[in-house]
Design a protein around this motif. Structure first.
Motif, PDB file in Angstrom:
ATOM      1  N   PRO A  62      55.628  -6.101  13.783  1.00 42.47           N
ATOM      2  CA  PRO A  62      54.661  -5.850  14.863  1.00 42.47           C
ATOM      3  C   PRO A  62      53.412  -6.699  14.688  1.00 42.47           C
ATOM      4  N   ASP A  63      52.543  -6.672  15.702  1.00 39.70           N
ATOM      5  CA  ASP A  63      51.257  -7.369  15.582  1.00 39.70           C
ATOM      6  C   ASP A  63      50.422  -6.751  14.469  1.00 39.70           C
ATOM      7  N   LEU A  64      50.407  -5.424  14.413  1.00 36.73           N
ATOM      8  CA  LEU A  64      49.710  -4.693  13.351  1.00 36.73           C
ATOM      9  C   LEU A  64      50.562  -3.500  12.947  1.00 36.73           C
ATOM     10  N   LYS A  65      50.426  -3.104  11.695  1.00 41.29           N
ATOM     11  CA  LYS A  65      51.162  -1.946  11.200  1.00 41.29           C
ATOM     12  C   LYS A  65      50.239  -1.109  10.333  1.00 41.29           C
ATOM     13  N   ALA A  66      50.149   0.192  10.634  1.00 39.94           N
ATOM     14  CA  ALA A  66      49.337   1.123   9.856  1.00 39.94           C
ATOM     15  C   ALA A  66      50.252   1.896   8.919  1.00 39.94           C
ATOM     16  N   GLU A  67      50.057   1.717   7.614  1.00 45.65           N
ATOM     17  CA  GLU A  67      50.869   2.385   6.604  1.00 45.65           C
ATOM     18  C   GLU A  67      50.022   3.391   5.836  1.00 45.65           C
ATOM     19  N   ALA A  68      50.681   4.356   5.200  1.00 43.53           N
ATOM     20  CA  ALA A  68      49.977   5.373   4.424  1.00 43.53           C
ATOM     21  C   ALA A  68      49.234   4.733   3.259  1.00 43.53           C
ATOM     22  N   THR A  69      47.976   5.123   3.083  1.00 46.99           N
ATOM     23  CA  THR A  69      47.174   4.585   1.979  1.00 46.99           C
ATOM     24  C   THR A  69      47.727   5.037   0.644  1.00 46.99           C
ATOM     25  N   SER A  70      48.129   6.297   0.563  1.00 45.19           N
ATOM     26  CA  SER A  70      48.724   6.833  -0.659  1.00 45.19           C
ATOM     27  C   SER A  70      49.956   7.644  -0.289  1.00 45.19           C
ATOM     28  N   GLY A  71      50.940   7.630  -1.161  1.00 44.99           N
ATOM     29  CA  GLY A  71      52.169   8.339  -0.871  1.00 44.99           C
ATOM     30  C   GLY A  71      53.043   7.576   0.109  1.00 44.99           C
ATOM     31  N   LYS A  72      54.093   8.240   0.580  1.00 45.32           N
ATOM     32  CA  LYS A  72      55.048   7.594   1.473  1.00 45.32           C
ATOM     33  C   LYS A  72      54.846   7.967   2.928  1.00 45.32           C
ATOM     34  N   SER A  73      54.002   8.945   3.208  1.00 39.02           N
ATOM     35  CA  SER A  73      53.865   9.402   4.590  1.00 39.02           C
ATOM     36  C   SER A  73      52.468   9.951   4.849  1.00 39.02           C
ATOM     37  N   PHE A  74      52.164  10.113   6.118  1.00 48.07           N
ATOM     38  CA  PHE A  74      50.930  10.779   6.541  1.00 48.07           C
ATOM     39  C   PHE A  74      51.232  11.528   7.832  1.00 48.07           C
ATOM     40  N   THR A  75      50.336  12.403   8.224  1.00 46.56           N
ATOM     41  CA  THR A  75      50.557  13.240   9.402  1.00 46.56           C
ATOM     42  C   THR A  75      49.587  12.878  10.505  1.00 46.56           C
ATOM     43  N   SER A  89      43.016  -1.740  23.916  1.00 42.33           N
ATOM     44  CA  SER A  89      43.463  -2.922  23.179  1.00 42.33           C
ATOM     45  C   SER A  89      44.932  -2.854  22.775  1.00 42.33           C
ATOM     46  N   ILE A  90      45.510  -1.653  22.780  1.00 38.20           N
ATOM     47  CA  ILE A  90      46.879  -1.454  22.322  1.00 38.20           C
ATOM     48  C   ILE A  90      47.819  -1.370  23.515  1.00 38.20           C
ATOM     49  N   ALA A  91      48.789  -2.283  23.564  1.00 42.17           N
ATOM     50  CA  ALA A  91      49.761  -2.273  24.666  1.00 42.17           C
ATOM     51  C   ALA A  91      50.797  -1.171  24.453  1.00 42.17           C
ATOM     52  N   GLN A  92      51.338  -1.081  23.239  1.00 41.37           N
ATOM     53  CA  GLN A  92      52.319  -0.059  22.890  1.00 41.37           C
ATOM     54  C   GLN A  92      52.210   0.235  21.395  1.00 41.37           C
ATOM     55  N   THR A 236      43.479 -10.037  22.645  1.00 43.30           N
ATOM     56  CA  THR A 236      42.775  -8.950  21.968  1.00 43.30           C
ATOM     57  C   THR A 236      42.387  -9.384  20.566  1.00 43.30           C
ATOM     58  N   SER A 237      41.185  -9.048  20.151  1.00 43.94           N
ATOM     59  CA  SER A 237      40.717  -9.391  18.814  1.00 43.94           C
ATOM     60  C   SER A 237      41.350  -8.463  17.780  1.00 43.94           C
ATOM     61  N   GLU A 238      42.024  -9.048  16.806  1.00 41.73           N
ATOM     62  CA  GLU A 238      42.660  -8.248  15.756  1.00 41.73           C
ATOM     63  C   GLU A 238      41.634  -7.442  14.975  1.00 41.73           C
ATOM     64  N   VAL A 241      40.560  -4.341  16.858  1.00 43.41           N
ATOM     65  CA  VAL A 241      41.585  -3.290  16.826  1.00 43.41           C
ATOM     66  C   VAL A 241      41.613  -2.623  15.452  1.00 43.41           C
ATOM     67  N   ARG A 242      41.460  -3.408  14.401  1.00 43.10           N
ATOM     68  CA  ARG A 242      41.403  -2.843  13.048  1.00 43.10           C
ATOM     69  C   ARG A 242      40.277  -1.821  12.942  1.00 43.10           C
ATOM     70  N   ASN A 243      39.116  -2.181  13.459  1.00 39.91           N
ATOM     71  CA  ASN A 243      37.969  -1.270  13.411  1.00 39.91           C
ATOM     72  C   ASN A 243      38.229  -0.014  14.237  1.00 39.91           C
ATOM     73  N   GLU A 244      38.870  -0.191  15.389  1.00 38.75           N
ATOM     74  CA  GLU A 244      39.191   0.951  16.241  1.00 38.75           C
ATOM     75  C   GLU A 244      40.173   1.890  15.546  1.00 38.75           C
ATOM     76  N   LEU A 245      41.201   1.330  14.910  1.00 40.80           N
ATOM     77  CA  LEU A 245      42.179   2.150  14.196  1.00 40.80           C
ATOM     78  C   LEU A 245      41.531   2.854  13.011  1.00 40.80           C
ATOM     79  N   LYS A 246      40.564   2.205  12.402  1.00 39.24           N
ATOM     80  CA  LYS A 246      39.843   2.829  11.292  1.00 39.24           C
ATOM     81  C   LYS A 246      39.088   4.063  11.777  1.00 39.24           C
ATOM     82  N   GLU A 247      38.485   3.959  12.959  1.00 37.70           N
ATOM     83  CA  GLU A 247      37.752   5.090  13.523  1.00 37.70           C
ATOM     84  C   GLU A 247      38.699   6.221  13.914  1.00 37.70           C
TER      85      GLU A 247
END
Length: 403
Positions: A62-75, A89-92, A236-238, A241-247
């Motif tokens: 994908p253009d960007l991928k959000a993975e769990a910071t610790s462990g294998k999963s998050f909720t 900014s996110i199409a899908q 879209t500026s990457e 989007v990173r900052n938005e996902l962080k929020e």
């Protein structure tokens, strides 16, 4: 016009009375031309191979991928999902679950596979449809899977074989004594409906499945996932989007782009590119030894003229500059000619496939301005150094000794 530069130009284009010197000068010029052309062609060829390699891996990245910071999963929460859906900014985006599974089919086993549970948006985030060469993409809320070519070949299964299903196993978490296979593993019987072909590594690694199948197999809760994959809207500026996902998602995820997802591959390709550049730069350095030899022979041939210039008031440094400019011009002009030849050959390869890797695949090349700049800078710096070394042989005693 600069006195030293004017004489250097005359020496560069005029023939010497000594045929041996003319021959050495021609060889030096040809060496520079071929060296710069070879360096550019190799860099363009490697750029083509790099783009060709990344083209396949990026198909399911994908253009960007959000993975769990610790462990294998998050909720995820419903609020976070709504915020992601309302993002401008996110199409899908697609929710993903990944975990290692043990696969069996008709008495054969495959221990190194990964199940990748995906939701209904996955084929809109990635171009997975374009790499399914046999069968079709899976349906949600089903027991359908899509396997890599390597896995299907190892286990000898095709598509839509309801008589012999593919068995997926994942170890159950927990402690205590195991008395049966059912106590040790969660299992799922699946029907393979498609086979994809991307690269050897991915073909041997992934089995795609509906996300609810992966959740049941791993014992995940409804909104417990391994990652979220994003497709961004055009222009879209990457970083934005990173900052938005962080929020939205906070510190529970780390966001990676395509280069970071393939960090090892990018490092390997960049290292190979550097090694190839250094090897052909060494070849270019050897070719520039001919320039040093040519200038040195020219100095010895023009000793009488140099003494005349010295007697007319020219300084030793001015006479040195004559041959410094001559060598620099020979290197730079030869480098430019070599670059032009290299560009022509690369364009011909792209247009007419002069060199083939296989019967159906031409050797990939990419014409990049950065490669032109790298060759120009390299040939200029090395040519200037070679000219400086050759012109440094001129001294007052050498000029005065001329008769």
């Amino acid at each position: 016009m600069n006195f030293s530069l004017y004489i250097a130009k005359r020496y560069l284009i005029s023939k010497s009375s000594n045929n041996a010197i003319n021959f050495i000068t021609i060889i030096a010029a040809i060496g520079v031309i071929l060296g710069s052309a070879a360096l550019f062609i190799v860099l363009s060829g490697f750029s083509g191979l790099k783009d060709f390699t990344l083209e396949f891996t990026s198909i399911i990245d994908p253009d960007l991928k959000a993975e769990a910071t610790s462990g294998k999963s998050f909720t995820l929460s419903q609020k976070e999902i709504m915020q992601l859906e309302n993002s401008k900014s996110i199409a899908q985006f697609s929710k993903v679950i990944e975990e290692r599974v043990f696969v069996t089919f008709d008495g054969k086993s495959y221990p190194n596979a990964f199940i990748k549970g995906v939701d209904g948006n996955y084929d809109q985030v990635n171009k997975i449809d374009s790499v399914i060469f046999y069968g079709s993409w899976l349906a949600q809320k089903s027991n359908q899977i899509v396997s890599g070519l390597g896995i299907s070949s190892s286990l000898s299964f095709g598509i839509v074989d309801y008589g012999k299903q593919v068995n997926l196993y994942v170890p159950k978490p927990g402690k205590g004594q195991i008395t049966s296979l059912k106590q040790a593993y969660n299992s799922f019987d699946a029907v393979n409906v498609g086979i994809f072909d991307v690269s050897e590594e991915l073909n041997n690694k992934y089995i795609f499945a509906p996300i609810d199948m992966a959740q049941a197999l791993l014992g995940y809760e409804n909104l417990q996932i391994s990652a979220i994959e994003f497709k961004l809207k055009p222009n879209t500026s990457e970083d934005d989007v990173r900052n938005e996902l962080k929020e939205i998602l906070g510190n529970k995820v780390v966001v990676k782009n395509k280069a970071q997802l393939n960090d090892a591959l990018y490092k390997m390709l960049n290292t190979e590119n550097l090694v190839v550049y250094l090897i052909f730069t060494l070849v270019l350095i050897i070719a520039l030894f001919n320039v040093i030899g040519s200038i040195t022979m020219m100095i010895l041939d023009k000793k009488k003229n140099l003494k005349t210039l010295f007697n007319l008031g020219a300084q030793v440094k001015d006479i040195r500059r004559v041959f410094f400019f001559q060598g620099s011009l020979m290197s730079i002009v030869g480098g430019v000619i070599g670059l032009i030849l290299g560009v022509i050959l690369v364009i011909l390869q792209k247009a007419f496939s002069l060199v083939m890797l296989t019967n159906n695949l031409a050797y990939p090349v990419t014409l990049k301005s950065i490669n032109v700049l790298v060759v120009l800078i390299t040939i200029s710096i090395l040519g200037i150094i070679a000219s400086k070394i050759a012109s440094g042989r001129i001294s007052k005693s050498l000029i005065e000794a001329a008769s």
